[in-house]
Write a protein that holds these residues in place. Structure first.
Motif, PDB file in Angstrom:
ATOM      1  N   PRO B  77       2.852   5.587  -6.492  1.00  0.00           N
ATOM      2  CA  PRO B  77       2.001   6.022  -5.385  1.00  0.00           C
ATOM      3  C   PRO B  77       0.579   5.477  -5.512  1.00  0.00           C
ATOM      4  CG  PRO B  77       2.241   7.775  -6.985  1.00  0.00           C
ATOM      5  CD  PRO B  77       3.106   6.651  -7.468  1.00  0.00           C
ATOM      6  N   ILE B  78      -0.048   5.269  -4.389  1.00  0.00           N
ATOM      7  CA  ILE B  78      -1.434   4.794  -4.355  1.00  0.00           C
ATOM      8  C   ILE B  78      -2.272   5.824  -3.599  1.00  0.00           C
ATOM      9  CG2 ILE B  78      -2.970   2.986  -3.490  1.00  0.00           C
ATOM     10  CD1 ILE B  78      -0.487   1.093  -3.725  1.00  0.00           C
ATOM     11  N   LEU B  79      -3.386   6.194  -4.202  1.00  0.00           N
ATOM     12  CA  LEU B  79      -4.286   7.150  -3.571  1.00  0.00           C
ATOM     13  C   LEU B  79      -5.546   6.423  -3.118  1.00  0.00           C
ATOM     14  CD1 LEU B  79      -4.880  10.086  -2.819  1.00  0.00           C
ATOM     15  CD2 LEU B  79      -5.762  10.437  -5.127  1.00  0.00           C
ATOM     16  N   VAL B  80      -5.880   6.571  -1.846  1.00  0.00           N
ATOM     17  CA  VAL B  80      -7.038   5.881  -1.280  1.00  0.00           C
ATOM     18  C   VAL B  80      -8.095   6.921  -0.913  1.00  0.00           C
ATOM     19  CG1 VAL B  80      -7.857   4.376   0.576  1.00  0.00           C
ATOM     20  CG2 VAL B  80      -5.545   4.077  -0.346  1.00  0.00           C
ATOM     21  N   SER B  81      -9.321   6.691  -1.352  1.00  0.00           N
ATOM     22  CA  SER B  81     -10.432   7.581  -1.017  1.00  0.00           C
ATOM     23  C   SER B  81     -11.320   6.898   0.013  1.00  0.00           C
ATOM     24  CB  SER B  81     -11.228   7.884  -2.292  1.00  0.00           C
ATOM     25  OG  SER B  81     -12.541   8.305  -1.967  1.00  0.00           O
ATOM     26  N   VAL B  82     -11.547   7.578   1.126  1.00  0.00           N
ATOM     27  CA  VAL B  82     -12.454   7.041   2.146  1.00  0.00           C
ATOM     28  C   VAL B  82     -13.601   8.025   2.314  1.00  0.00           C
ATOM     29  CG1 VAL B  82     -12.726   6.471   4.578  1.00  0.00           C
ATOM     30  CG2 VAL B  82     -10.678   5.741   3.358  1.00  0.00           C
TER      31      VAL B  82
END
Lengths: 441, 450
Positions: B77-82
């Motif tokens: 899984p990849i977690l993206v923070s915006v």
């Protein structure tokens, strides 16, 4: 006070911390003055002379810093390169970072240049006066909504940052949310007008917009106005410690010990003057014996230009500054640039491109290579191009290894044997300038 | 003329490359930015040895090695923070039209014309957020209507720092994603923590393992004037050797270390150097770096690069002390359209199941508008989780304006950001939150992932 030897390496470090690095011969000349003489010459530099040819853009046209996009950055870079008052100029950069105002919120290069002149005129003088003048500076009044803060409609923006970032610091128990609101009231009254085609103009104090009621700030009550708001901050018992630690941090990467801190505070409290504090900082052993600091991107570039006696002959410097993480007049936020984190994989590439921009107009033509050369000779030439900077043994060895490997590829082919040394010399110039040795000082 | 200024979110779009700097650590009392100071040194010292051992691996090129290690992690899984920089206004993003106090507190700034929020009939979506409303209708958005923490701090820098480090601790030096990477990452892969902002995002600051910052995957080329062919190849390879120098000096070591990371990253990103290497499957908004970076990110995910945590900053300036109405709409429009395109791009590339995006801001804004057509700093803000596998059900509820404001007139939090982090770690990244979030046991674990 630093009691060790004050020779070329110490003079060079002083010039990096208190300026933009040495021009050829400058470190030697400064070393001859001894520590006291050197520091005095930086603190009392006399009238500014700009040494060297005038700057221009890539097409040879004079810079238009108030109007042309990016020319503001190039104009200031030129001043850093050519000034005879390096410490005053470096302090101008410090104040730009301290009272970080971005043209992204001001929208007028002209107003930014006015603010820049203000920082320069107060570079080594009274911090109290600087704070007062910054508070009414048009760029700052726009940037932190000073002109939108009125009796009927207070805006806390400037009040908060004045205390948090400019004078007292957050999380030190120096002020409360109530103080923010009360200081905002004290600061009410600044106004300006706006006209199509002219923009913001006529910045003035409008007594009818000022909230003249009683405010309570830091547990003191009075009918405070904007100057009082400034003075309340600088006479706050926690201001001096904030001020000296922050100023110290621009020059020395480890915090001062208690004795030093006490001396710094005492020097500052005497008149809230910058010069006496700097005098202690610049004569402190930690500056000469302590760890290195990463050069801010603009200092790195200004230093490389000074090193080879070159000037600003390109308007690419603004976007290169942006890629390197430091576009002048556009700090990332009101807290300024993060001096602890200049270098990462992205900003390294920005610095690499900066070096490219210096070397592009000075590259050696491989077609004109006539004779084979060994790795040591080529490295020596490349170092001479940068006026023989001191390198660590490890970096020197790595560069030599690269030169050996690349030259070996020439094999027995004659054209390669004559051209590869030139290619390698070009490559070495690039690698030297981005090495850890030249990115820190 | 409208202005929004004060802080970190006041940059023109063209100047975006300086984004992502944390707070300066010199000011006494200010939280030290994650990623600086002592642990930074420890990081450099430690990874130096580790990285050197990696260089000894032999013939396997580092890029291939990255791919090889990706093979094990590529399906992870990849977690993206915006990050919405500056404190985005919760009471505009999902605005409480049904709350009788709304128009009273916001006589000039009350939003109108948005579509209904299906989970709470008091709330409506800001018209600019209609792309998110559409994804919400598909069950791909989990809304956090009022997320924050107790005793909120109204300083941009302090509050942002809390969110970045995943604790209300001014002294913590590593980001919460950084600590996850320290525990779960590898010593040889800077791409595991990627700032797509042109400089390191403090959320990703690690103590041990390397992380990277780039502007975009297609913009990481290096060349030098008057250098080509074999010599150029050797020169590029030598960049990393500048970094193997080693030194006891922290700043020198940092510079060395970055040079080495540059070397690894350049090899990892080499496939994206050509023209058209990034071919988005959908249209992204034009003329802004945020959608361009998301498009690059989608291409990197689909190429199987070994990403784990990614941090970006959204388009826009959210510190709307003045002229809020005219500033907020365009910023939210580009941000929402970009996030929508990103989701559709991932879906078209068949990798949407692997990516979850957290959208956050350091605080919301004061409920009562100020006199400048803007709002001052507030407390709880709005957050979103976007992805094909999010729960789709709101976490915490809108507290209402009658009873939901604190003594400063700011929205109270009904969800804690640390409980969101803890749930993301456990439910999305499959990692023990106790090892990353201080005092994680104290926080609830809302269901965020299905």
């Amino acid at each position: 006070v630093y009691r060790g030897g004050f020779d070329v390496p110490q003079a060079e470090r002083l010039l990096w911390r208190a300026g933009f690095g040495p021009r050829p011969g400058e470190a030697e000349a400064l070393a001859k003055r001894g520590l006291d003489g050197a520091v005095t010459s930086l603190l009392h530099p006399g009238r500014e002379r700009l040494v060297g040819p005038r700057p221009h853009d890539d097409k040879g046209r004079a810079l238009a810093p108030a109007d042309a996009w990016g020319h503001d950055h190039c104009w200031w870079l030129d001043r850093m390169v050519r000034t005879s008052r390096p410490l005053a100029e470096r302090m101008t950069l410090v104040w730009h970072d301290w009272f970080a105002t971005s043209n992204a919120g001001v929208g007028s290069q002209k107003k930014m240049l006015v603010q820049n002149a203000l920082f320069r005129s107060h570079a080594l003088g009274s911090f109290e006066q600087l704070l007062i003048d910054v508070t009414r500076d048009p760029a700052m009044l726009l940037w932190l909504n000073g002109v939108e803060n009125s009796k009927r409609a207070p805006n806390e923006n400037y009040a908060r940052e004045m205390m948090e970032l400019f004078t007292l610091g957050a999380n030190r128990g120096a002020y409360t949310e109530r103080d923010v609101r009360e200081q905002a009231r004290a600061l009410t009254g600044w106004r300006n007008r706006w006209k199509q085609g002219v923009g913001d103009y006529d910045f003035h104090y409008e007594p009818t917009d000022h909230d003249s009621g009683t405010k309570t700030v830091f547990r003191r009550s009075g009918r405070f106005a904007w100057r009082d708001a400034c003075r309340l901050c600088v006479s706050h018992p926690k201001h001096a410690s904030f001020f000296v630690r922050k100023l110290w941090g621009y020059f020395i990467p480890v915090p001062p010990d208690r004795t030093t801190e006490a001396a710094l505070e005492a020097a500052y409290r005497r008149g809230r003057e910058v010069r006496p504090v700097l005098e202690i900082v610049l004569r402190h052993p930690a500056l000469y014996e302590g760890p290195r600091m990463t050069k801010p991107p603009v200092v790195h570039i200004a230093g490389l230009l000074r090193r080879i006696g070159a000037g600003v002959t390109s308007d690419a410097w603004s976007w290169i500054g942006q890629l390197s993480g430091q576009q002048l007049f556009y700090p990332p936020n009101v807290a300024g640039w993060d001096d602890e984190r200049w270098l990462d994989t992205a900003t390294f590439r920005g610095r690499w491109i900066g070096v490219q921009n210096i070397l592009a107009k000075r590259q050696l033509d491989p077609a004109k290579g006539t004779a084979p050369a060994d790795a040591a000779t080529v490295l020596k030439r490349a170092l001479a191009f940068w006026n023989d900077p001191a390198l660590t043994d490890a970096t020197h060895a790595a560069l030599l290894r690269f030169a050996h490997t690349a030259l070996a590829d020439a094999g027995k082919q004659h054209w390669k044997q004559t051209q590869y040394p030139v290619l390698v010399e070009n490559a070495l110039r690039q690698l030297i300038a981005v090495s850890p040795d030249l990115q820190t000082a | 003329m409208s202005r929004i200024v004060c802080d970190e979110c006041s940059r023109a779009d063209v100047l975006r490359a300086v984004a992502g700097r944390g707070l300066p650590s010199i000011e006494p009392g200010m939280p030290t930015p994650a990623g600086t100071g002592l642990s930074r040194r420890a990081f450099v010292a430690k990874s130096l040895g580790l990285a050197l051992s990696v260089y000894g691996v032999g013939k396997l090129g580092l890029f291939e090695e990255g791919i090889a290690s990706a093979a094990s992690g590529a399906q992870g899984p990849i977690l993206v923070s915006v990050f919405l920089q500056g404190g985005a206004d919760a009471l505009s993003m999902l605005y409480p039209e049904g709350d009788p106090l709304y128009r009273k507190l916001r006589p000039r700034l009350a939003v109108s014309g948005g579509s209904a929020f299906a989970e709470d009939d008091r709330l409506r979506w800001h018209p600019a957020l209609s792309p998110l409303a559409e994804l919400h209708g598909e069950g791909k958005v989990t809304v956090l209507p009022s997320v924050g923490y107790d005793h909120p701090d109204q300083s941009h820098f302090t509050s942002r720092h809390f969110w970045e480090v995943g604790a209300t601790d001014p002294r913590l030096l590593t980001g919460w994603m950084g600590r996850y990477l320290d525990a779960a990452g590898t010593p040889d892969n800077p791409l595991q923590g990627l700032s797509l902002t042109g400089s390191l995002q403090p959320t990703l600051a690690t103590a041990k393992v390397p992380v990277a910052a780039i502007d975009g995957p297609d913009e990481y080329d290096f060349w030098a004037p008057g250098v080509w062919g074999e010599v150029e190849t050797h020169m590029l390879e030598a960049i990393g050797s500048l970094g193997s120098a080693g030194s006891r000096d922290p700043a020198f070591r940092t510079a060395s270390n970055v040079a080495r990371q540059v070397d690894t990253l350049r090899r990892q990103l080499a496939p994206f150097g050509g023209k058209n290497a990034i071919a988005p499957a959908v249209q992204y908004p034009k003329g802004d770096s945020f959608p361009r970076r998301l498009a690059g990110l989608a291409a990197m995910v689909s190429a199987g690069l070994p990403l784990r945590c990614v941090a970006l900053e959204a388009t826009g300036e959210y510190d709307t002390h003045a002229g809020q109405a005219s500033a907020l709409a365009p910023a939210l429009t580009t941000t929402a359209q970009s996030l929508f395109a990103f989701q559709r791009d991932l879906e078209a590339r068949g990798v949407a199941d692997r990516v979850l995006t957290l959208v956050w801001t350091e605080f919301g804004r004061r409920a009562r508008e100020n006199g400048s057509g803007g709002t001052d700093h507030g407390a709880a803000g709005t957050g979103f989780l976007i992805g094909s596998r999010v729960s789709g059900h709101a976490v915490g509820e809108f507290p209402g304006l009658a009873n939901g404001l604190d003594d400063d007139g700011n929205l109270k939090a009904t969800a804690d950001f640390r409980s969101v982090y803890a749930s993301l770690l456990e439910q999305w990244l499959g990692f023990d939150a106790e090892r990353v979030i201080p005092g994680a046991a104290r926080f609830a674990r809302p269901r965020l992932v299905r």
